[in-house]
Design a protein around this motif. Structure first.
Motif, PDB file in Angstrom:
ATOM      1  N   MET A  93       0.833  -1.196   0.000  1.00 32.23           N
ATOM      2  CA  MET A  93       0.000   0.000   0.000  1.00 32.23           C
ATOM      3  C   MET A  93       0.877   1.259   0.000  1.00 32.23           C
ATOM      4  N   THR A  94       0.414   2.294  -0.663  1.00 28.23           N
ATOM      5  CA  THR A  94       1.117   3.574  -0.631  1.00 28.23           C
ATOM      6  C   THR A  94       0.576   4.423   0.522  1.00 28.23           C
ATOM      7  N   VAL A  95       1.328   5.439   0.905  1.00 34.86           N
ATOM      8  CA  VAL A  95       0.873   6.355   1.948  1.00 34.86           C
ATOM      9  C   VAL A  95      -0.415   7.040   1.503  1.00 34.86           C
ATOM     10  N   LYS A  96      -0.505   7.384   0.237  1.00 28.33           N
ATOM     11  CA  LYS A  96      -1.715   8.016  -0.293  1.00 28.33           C
ATOM     12  C   LYS A  96      -2.914   7.080  -0.133  1.00 28.33           C
ATOM     13  N   GLU A  97      -2.730   5.793  -0.421  1.00 24.27           N
ATOM     14  CA  GLU A  97      -3.823   4.826  -0.263  1.00 24.27           C
ATOM     15  C   GLU A  97      -4.221   4.686   1.205  1.00 24.27           C
ATOM     16  N   LEU A  98      -3.221   4.665   2.087  1.00 27.59           N
ATOM     17  CA  LEU A  98      -3.517   4.579   3.516  1.00 27.59           C
ATOM     18  C   LEU A  98      -4.315   5.799   3.961  1.00 27.59           C
ATOM     19  N   ARG A  99      -3.862   6.973   3.584  1.00 27.30           N
ATOM     20  CA  ARG A  99      -4.580   8.212   3.939  1.00 27.30           C
ATOM     21  C   ARG A  99      -5.994   8.208   3.348  1.00 27.30           C
ATOM     22  N   GLY A 100      -6.166   7.575   2.209  1.00 23.56           N
ATOM     23  CA  GLY A 100      -7.467   7.498   1.556  1.00 23.56           C
ATOM     24  C   GLY A 100      -8.489   6.673   2.326  1.00 23.56           C
ATOM     25  N   LEU A 101      -8.037   5.871   3.275  1.00 24.15           N
ATOM     26  CA  LEU A 101      -8.959   5.084   4.101  1.00 24.15           C
ATOM     27  C   LEU A 101      -9.640   5.937   5.165  1.00 24.15           C
ATOM     28  N   ALA A 102      -9.081   7.121   5.449  1.00 23.89           N
ATOM     29  CA  ALA A 102      -9.619   8.001   6.487  1.00 23.89           C
ATOM     30  C   ALA A 102     -10.471   9.099   5.865  1.00 23.89           C
ATOM     31  N   ASP A 103     -11.347   9.652   6.655  1.00 24.20           N
ATOM     32  CA  ASP A 103     -12.161  10.779   6.197  1.00 24.20           C
ATOM     33  C   ASP A 103     -11.330  12.056   6.151  1.00 24.20           C
ATOM     34  N   ILE A 104     -10.516  12.265   7.177  1.00 27.36           N
ATOM     35  CA  ILE A 104      -9.679  13.460   7.266  1.00 27.36           C
ATOM     36  C   ILE A 104      -8.307  13.033   7.758  1.00 27.36           C
ATOM     37  N   THR A 105      -7.260  13.579   7.135  1.00 32.47           N
ATOM     38  CA  THR A 105      -5.896  13.275   7.566  1.00 32.47           C
ATOM     39  C   THR A 105      -5.172  14.569   7.892  1.00 32.47           C
ATOM     40  N   TYR A 106      -4.168  14.442   8.737  1.00 33.82           N
ATOM     41  CA  TYR A 106      -3.394  15.598   9.187  1.00 33.82           C
ATOM     42  C   TYR A 106      -1.902  15.280   9.100  1.00 33.82           C
ATOM     43  N   PRO A 107      -1.092  16.279   8.758  1.00 38.44           N
ATOM     44  CA  PRO A 107       0.354  16.079   8.802  1.00 38.44           C
ATOM     45  C   PRO A 107       0.826  15.948  10.254  1.00 38.44           C
ATOM     46  N   ILE A 108       1.826  15.143  10.481  1.00 42.59           N
ATOM     47  CA  ILE A 108       2.350  14.888  11.828  1.00 42.59           C
ATOM     48  C   ILE A 108       2.846  16.165  12.504  1.00 42.59           C
ATOM     49  N   GLN A 109       3.291  17.152  11.726  1.00 40.19           N
ATOM     50  CA  GLN A 109       3.840  18.384  12.302  1.00 40.19           C
ATOM     51  C   GLN A 109       2.753  19.400  12.669  1.00 40.19           C
ATOM     52  N   ASP A 110       1.512  19.191  12.265  1.00 38.66           N
ATOM     53  CA  ASP A 110       0.452  20.180  12.424  1.00 38.66           C
ATOM     54  C   ASP A 110      -0.140  20.151  13.831  1.00 38.66           C
ATOM     55  N   VAL A 111       0.608  20.674  14.807  1.00 36.90           N
ATOM     56  CA  VAL A 111       0.129  20.659  16.192  1.00 36.90           C
ATOM     57  C   VAL A 111      -1.013  21.646  16.420  1.00 36.90           C
TER      58      VAL A 111
END
Length: 188
Positions: free
Chosen positions: A50-68
């Motif tokens: 699986m690609t990271v894009k595909e993994l993120r596609g499983l969620a409704d909303i995704t956030y970057p790890i740095q976005d505190v």
């Protein structure tokens, strides 16, 4: 309250738990808010096709790890709670010590301070005394340590069945019945 779950995926082995969790929550119509560590992206590459894009596609909303400053970093964000699947000992340690310098840990810290359910699928063995002390600290703060330990009484015929059982048990902690969990003492 809208049914929302925060999902964190850290860099421990067992990324299949995070993937199965996201798929199951989607099937149940529960909105997912996902944050993935950089180490988890590496693990995804090692353990799946699986690609990271595909993994993120499983969620409704995704956030970057740095976005505190993301929505899930605020106590005013309403969610059922948070599940970290899998949870590395690095992430466990950061959560246990409130080291909120990245979003996954900040969201977990907020979940605890708001007295919401936090479940960590800790993937490590054997444990050091440091690991055990960090598990104790998270537990004392209201979190739940739930290592993905397979249940063989279900007589699983595949890895997917074992993972599905673990995810079913974790979601039980939130009062969510997947309808797929074989329960001890109940007929199939």
């Amino acid at each position: 309250m809208k049914q929302r779950m925060i999902v964190g995926i850290s860099g421990a082995t067992g990324i299949i738990y995070g993937i199965k969790l996201l798929k199951t929550l989607k099937e149940l119509g529960i909105e997912t808010h996902l944050v993935i560590s950089k180490a988890a992206e590496m693990t995804l590459h090692y353990e799946t096709d699986m690609t990271v894009k595909e993994l993120r596609g499983l969620a409704d909303i995704t956030y970057p790890i740095q976005d505190v400053g993301a929505a899930i970093a605020s106590g005013s964000f309403q969610a059922m709670g948070m599940i970290v699947a899998p949870c590395s000992v690095h992430t466990l340690s950061a959560i246990a010590n409130s080291l909120s310098n990245q979003l996954l840990v900040r969201a977990a810290d907020v979940t605890l301070k708001e007295r919401r359910r936090l479940v960590l699928l800790l993937r490590e063995t054997p444990f050091t005394i440091g690991h055990i002390k960090n598990m104790l600290a998270v537990t004392e703060n209201g979190g739940i340590i739930a290592p993905p330990v397979p249940a063989f009484y279900t007589k699983p015929s595949s890895l997917d069945e074992m993972v599905e059982h673990t995810i079913g048990r974790v979601l039980d902690l939130f009062g969510i019945d997947t309808g797929k969990l074989h329960r001890w003492g109940e007929e199939s």
